[in-house]
Write a protein that holds these residues in place. Structure first.
Motif: not given
Length: 297
Positions: A176-177, A201, A204-205, A222
């Motif tokens: 997810y991240q 990281k 973006d999400k 993303t």
């Protein structure tokens, strides 16, 4: 009699050569959605016609336990492997399989909760990324010779991408991240595992698709855009061709001719269209909840 024997031999050779012709040729596309797989010739396809040369439906699957049929109703990954002779397939309904193209047999199966990505590793092993599910949010390691036996697992929230990079002998994993890398451990034994090496990281999400361009560059889609990740400098930059494009579900890019093939969510999480750039065209699969497309290379 001699002439008849020679004729029979020639017919036998011709039959074998014809039968042995590879269905999934370089440049062809593999598409998946609902409970179906397709092989498409893009050169003979256009905005008005889709040249489907092979089709596989879960209900017609050979060598597959009946309990797996409902677990394969939402196919969401279809990667050509092993010289384009087989296809690794995920279903978000709860399974991962290996399909032989020529025979249409299922040669491996495992129950994998909310599976979204799979890739082939050395020594006939595979790794699966499982998305959000009470028993998911993980990566799982399997041997293709051992149905349903999990060899190793690690946590990964909203697992959506796994890609092996042979240059640095690392597995790249997208959640997810986070983008992570794993090395292979005890690979020559009956108890292999994976070791977390790095984690970054993402910009973006909701990391979605992960695609290896070459030994040094990956693409990451993303929720809001698509990014390029360089493994040498370990940084993310915008991917110009799809910058700001939301909900790209699958992406394939070949810089030599600036060729791009992708799918994007247009009806909730699915589409009926495969988009191509260089050459520019849209290939349609109507009445199908299409999720991903992959190119045979």
């Amino acid at each position: 009699m001699k002439r008849i024997c020679i004729l029979l031999i020639l017919l036998f050779i011709a039959f074998n050569n014809s039968f042995g012709q590879q269905v999934l040729k370089k440049g062809f596309l593999v598409a998946c959605g609902d409970d179906k797989l397709f092989i498409i010739d893009p050169n003979k396809s256009n905005n008005n016609h889709t040249e489907i040369i092979w089709k596989w439906v879960v209900s017609e699957a050979k060598s597959l336990p009946a309990e797996y049929i409902p677990l394969l109703k939402s196919l969401d990954e279809c990667k050509p492997v092993m010289g384009n002779k087989k296809i690794l397939v995920n279903s978000s309904s709860g399974a991962t399989i290996l399909v032989d193209i020529a025979s249409k047999d299922v040669e491996f199966y495992a129950k994998t909760p909310m599976a979204h990505s799979v890739d082939l590793l050395p020594k006939n092993r595979i790794v699966v990324a499982n998305s959000t599910h009470p028993k998911g949010n993980s990566i799982e390691l399997y041997d293709l010779n051992k149905n349903e036996k999990v060899l190793f697992t690690d946590s990964l929230y909203s697992g959506h991408g796994v890609v092996w990079n042979p240059k640095d002998n690392l597995l790249y994993v997208l959640g997810y991240q986070l983008l992570k890398t794993y090395s292979l451990v005890n690979w020559d034994t009956e108890n292999p595992s994976l070791k977390l090496e790095s984690s970054w990281k993402i910009p973006d999400k909701s990391g979605h698709d992960l695609f290896r361009i070459d030994a040094d560059n990956f693409l990451i889609s993303t929720h809001n855009s698509v990014f390029l990740f360089n493994t040498s400098i370990k940084s993310f930059t915008d991917f110009t061709l799809l910058k700001g494009k939301k909900d790209v579900k699958s992406i394939n890019y070949y810089p030599k001719n600036n060729s791009l093939i992708y799918t994007i969510a247009e009806e909730s999480w699915w589409t009926e269209n495969i988009y191509m750039v260089n050459p520019n065209k849209t290939i349609k699969l109507p009445n199908l909840k299409l999720y991903k497309v992959r190119k045979a290379i």
